[in-house]
Design an enzyme around this catalytic site. Sequence first.
Site: not given
Ligand SMILES: *Cc1c(COP(=O)(O)O)cnc(C)c1O
Length: 432
Positions: A21, A149, A250, A279
């Site tokens: 970004y 997100y 997620d 992550k």
């Molecule tokens: C960071 C994140 C993503 C995306 O993961 P990337 O490895 O950056 O593509 C998706 N969902 C959540 C909740 C996130 O925190």
Amino acid sequence: MATRNRNDWIEFDQKHVWHPYASVTRPLPVYPVVSAKGVRLTLADGRELVDGMASWWAVIHGYNHPVINEAIRSQLDRMAHVMFGGLTHPAAVSLAEKLVEMTPTPLTRVFFADSGSVSVEAALKMALQFHVARGDGSRRRMLTVRRGYHGDTFGAMAVSDPENGMHHLFSGILPQHLFADAPCCVRDEDWDDSDIASMRALFEAHGDEIAAVIIEPLVQGAGGMRFYCAEYLRQTRALCDRYGALLIFDEIATGFGRTGTLFAMDQAGVVPDILCLGKALTGGYMTLAAVLTNDRTAEGVCSGEPGLFMHGPTFMANPLACAAARASIDLLLESPFKERVQSIENHFKSALESCRDYPHVADVRVKGAIGVVELTRPVDMEWIEEEFVKRGVWIRPFGKLVYLMPPFVIEEEDLTRLTDVVVETLKTPKLR
Ligand SMILES: *Cc1c(COP(=O)(O)O)cnc(C)c1O
């Protein structure tokens, strides 16, 4: 770089290299890190910073951890990579076995992806394929909540908050999914049915078009660092079941201990049909993500036409990343991570509280090893980064949010340094 002088590479970065970004024509300063160990980053000029970010949720055991280093080294001596189509390898199987064991019993199938965003793409595709295979191809829409997100790729953008600025530029060409109001109720004790009314209304109006609900359990991360209660997830599960939609959690940000339990969903006692992990999966060493599903979803996807899941990245289940992940998970499970996260939470709750009295602070909130100070206006990034670095910490706010999510292994003294600097710096901040 041997032929370059000490600062040449930093200048090259400013002229040629894109950061997340960021602009390449009007770049903000970036700080050069040459090594990292434990919770400390070492800059090119020798200064050390206490890391308050865990490199975006990921580095839960600290940097340069001997056990994860060794796991990668020993995998490297065997092979760095091999294609996953038609082949398999011990690192992937050993990781898959652990993931199945540590997640709720119904989640039995593992699909490896190369980043969080890609795992979200895979999860959305699974949900669509599941319904198509059942002859219910009219279920093509996702239902999610505002302020979420889920990543930066197109499918993920289309289920992320449509207005918060990260993705709205692309809104015209994204599939039109359904957005319920963001959950607000923070504690189960204060549950009010009105919190779920917006989602329920969308189900009532579009129940037979909805393929899946996708949601970040308990903590909305990059969409606003907001927390909400477990009851919302139980209600969501019930709506999905009633209307025949799949439920996708997620846990890319919340997974692996950050909220105080191994997974955030554990606090709700709710099991999704599809779970995305990323992550902290590799302890922040390498990019890797995983999508877990229950048998019903996996078998559904693979029934009917074409009878297989239409996705397969080149670097799927990279052995080095799998080895790092398995080592990281073993470390986590052997560690007193719940106590560590609890003590970080206790520290944040008392240390950040004084920010609440500042006139430009809108809210202070803490959950697990996440501490958030929300300002009334966006902070001047260049100014605040310089202040933080000057005071020996690495903290990266976004917009109105100054937040901390350090590695779990951080000691009390370093934690105090982080919160002292936040409290000091936010006394008289430069806002936009
Ligand atoms: C960071 C994140 C993503 C995306 O993961 P990337 O490895 O950056 O593509 C998706 N969902 C959540 C909740 C996130 O925190």
